[in-house]
Motif scaffolding. Structure first.
Motif, PDB file in Angstrom:
ATOM      1  N   THR A 106      35.893  29.612 -21.352  1.00 37.00           N
ATOM      2  CA  THR A 106      36.265  29.746 -22.761  1.00 37.00           C
ATOM      3  C   THR A 106      37.762  29.579 -22.961  1.00 37.00           C
ATOM      4  O   THR A 106      38.210  28.856 -23.846  1.00 37.00           O
ATOM      5  N   VAL A 107      38.557  30.234 -22.110  1.00 34.42           N
ATOM      6  CA  VAL A 107      40.012  30.170 -22.247  1.00 34.42           C
ATOM      7  C   VAL A 107      40.519  28.762 -21.956  1.00 34.42           C
ATOM      8  O   VAL A 107      41.363  28.230 -22.687  1.00 34.42           O
ATOM      9  N   ILE A 108      39.989  28.136 -20.914  1.00 34.85           N
ATOM     10  CA  ILE A 108      40.460  26.794 -20.550  1.00 34.85           C
ATOM     11  C   ILE A 108      40.049  25.767 -21.596  1.00 34.85           C
ATOM     12  O   ILE A 108      40.861  24.944 -22.025  1.00 34.85           O
ATOM     13  N   VAL A 109      38.808  25.813 -22.060  1.00 35.23           N
ATOM     14  CA  VAL A 109      38.339  24.848 -23.067  1.00 35.23           C
ATOM     15  C   VAL A 109      39.089  25.034 -24.384  1.00 35.23           C
ATOM     16  O   VAL A 109      39.444  24.056 -25.046  1.00 35.23           O
ATOM     17  N   PHE A 112      42.174  22.993 -25.030  1.00 35.47           N
ATOM     18  CA  PHE A 112      42.047  21.566 -25.289  1.00 35.47           C
ATOM     19  C   PHE A 112      41.430  21.257 -26.656  1.00 35.47           C
ATOM     20  O   PHE A 112      41.348  20.098 -27.041  1.00 35.47           O
ATOM     21  N   VAL A 113      40.991  22.277 -27.388  1.00 41.07           N
ATOM     22  CA  VAL A 113      40.364  22.094 -28.700  1.00 41.07           C
ATOM     23  C   VAL A 113      41.401  22.378 -29.783  1.00 41.07           C
ATOM     24  O   VAL A 113      42.116  23.383 -29.699  1.00 41.07           O
ATOM     25  N   PRO A 114      41.500  21.519 -30.796  1.00 40.27           N
ATOM     26  CA  PRO A 114      42.466  21.780 -31.875  1.00 40.27           C
ATOM     27  C   PRO A 114      42.257  23.165 -32.493  1.00 40.27           C
ATOM     28  O   PRO A 114      41.131  23.526 -32.841  1.00 40.27           O
ATOM     29  N   ALA A 115      43.299  23.930 -32.595  1.00 36.94           N
ATOM     30  CA  ALA A 115      43.331  25.299 -33.137  1.00 36.94           C
ATOM     31  C   ALA A 115      42.560  26.294 -32.271  1.00 36.94           C
ATOM     32  O   ALA A 115      42.516  27.476 -32.596  1.00 36.94           O
ATOM     33  N   GLY A 116      41.979  25.858 -31.175  1.00 33.91           N
ATOM     34  CA  GLY A 116      41.219  26.752 -30.308  1.00 33.91           C
ATOM     35  C   GLY A 116      42.083  27.828 -29.687  1.00 33.91           C
ATOM     36  O   GLY A 116      41.680  28.978 -29.548  1.00 33.91           O
ATOM     37  N   ARG A 117      43.285  27.456 -29.340  1.00 32.18           N
ATOM     38  CA  ARG A 117      44.226  28.395 -28.737  1.00 32.18           C
ATOM     39  C   ARG A 117      44.564  29.529 -29.706  1.00 32.18           C
ATOM     40  O   ARG A 117      44.590  30.694 -29.322  1.00 32.18           O
ATOM     41  N   ARG A 182      33.411  18.459 -29.883  1.00 30.45           N
ATOM     42  CA  ARG A 182      32.032  18.054 -30.170  1.00 30.45           C
ATOM     43  C   ARG A 182      31.066  18.643 -29.139  1.00 30.45           C
ATOM     44  O   ARG A 182      29.989  19.142 -29.490  1.00 30.45           O
ATOM     45  N   LEU A 183      31.449  18.612 -27.860  1.00 32.30           N
ATOM     46  CA  LEU A 183      30.604  19.190 -26.813  1.00 32.30           C
ATOM     47  C   LEU A 183      30.423  20.696 -27.000  1.00 32.30           C
ATOM     48  O   LEU A 183      29.316  21.221 -26.829  1.00 32.30           O
ATOM     49  N   VAL A 184      31.505  21.384 -27.345  1.00 33.27           N
ATOM     50  CA  VAL A 184      31.424  22.824 -27.588  1.00 33.27           C
ATOM     51  C   VAL A 184      30.486  23.119 -28.757  1.00 33.27           C
ATOM     52  O   VAL A 184      29.646  24.012 -28.687  1.00 33.27           O
ATOM     53  N   ARG A 185      30.621  22.334 -29.826  1.00 35.58           N
ATOM     54  CA  ARG A 185      29.768  22.518 -31.000  1.00 35.58           C
ATOM     55  C   ARG A 185      28.302  22.285 -30.654  1.00 35.58           C
ATOM     56  O   ARG A 185      27.423  23.057 -31.048  1.00 35.58           O
ATOM     57  N   ARG A 186      28.016  21.228 -29.907  1.00 31.73           N
ATOM     58  CA  ARG A 186      26.622  20.928 -29.514  1.00 31.73           C
ATOM     59  C   ARG A 186      26.053  22.032 -28.646  1.00 31.73           C
ATOM     60  O   ARG A 186      24.903  22.428 -28.821  1.00 31.73           O
TER      61      ARG A 186
END
Length: 193
Positions: A106-109, A112-117, A182-186
């Motif tokens: 979760t932390v690593i992904v 790399f995701v916009p606004a995820g941090r 997209r992968l996280v959302r799926r």
């Protein structure tokens, strides 16, 4: 290492570090673009990409620590703000659940995701155990820094012009981030189903 050339380019390093530090708070700051520009400006200097990657990783990790500290001290205020934005509150709740079962991923992904941090740091502000998060955040910062600096460095050597290197690097970084999102959302939709 050409110290004089490196010092004359230090302004771009400082700008990149500030952008990476600041995008924890304001995810609209184009920190990846700033890092790529710094790589392109200094790609021919021996050791510059490594120094840049280490500085970017440090700035990224410090940004996380600062936002985590703010979120922990202002948890009621942060929660009130999140409650006004249901999409952010929902995202924060999902991140907190994911941190319980898959903290490292979760932390690593999220890096790399916009606004995820930003969402991740705010979610951790309400968490009881930030120690594990700090360890994974440091690793995620190193991975992201290595990724974005390498992307810029490779493109600086593949293309003859700086503008084409910048365009390809930014397009690639955007495409990779969008694909990960997209992968996280799926996966989230598959889990919910």
């Amino acid at each position: 290492m050409d110290t004089a050339a490196l010092l004359s380019s230090s302004w771009i390093f400082i700008l990149a570090f500030a952008a990476v530090l600041g995008d924890a708070f304001l995810p609209l700051i184009p920190s990846g673009t700033m890092v790529i520009m710094a790589v392109l400006k200094t790609a021919d200097l021996d050791g510059a990409p490594v120094l840049l990657a280490l500085g970017v990783a440090t700035a990224s990790f410090l940004g996380d620590l600062l936002l985590l500290r703010i979120a922990r001290h202002g948890a009621p205020w942060v929660q009130a703000r999140l409650d006004r934005r249901p999409q952010w509150a929902g995202a924060t709740s999902k991140v907190q659940q994911a941190l319980e079962t898959r903290a490292a991923r979760t932390v690593i992904v999220a890096r790399f995701v916009p606004a995820g941090r930003t969402v991740l740091d705010l979610a951790m502000g309400a968490s009881a155990n930030p120690r594990r998060f700090k360890r994974w955040s440091a690793l995620a910062a190193l991975l992201w820094a290595a990724y974005i600096v390498t992307l810029g460095w490779l493109n600086s050597h593949w293309f003859d012009t700086a503008w084409l290197s910048l365009a390809v690097s930014c397009a690639a970084a955007t495409g990779i981030s969008a694909s990960i999102a997209r992968l996280v959302r799926r996966q989230r939709q598959a889990t919910a189903a």
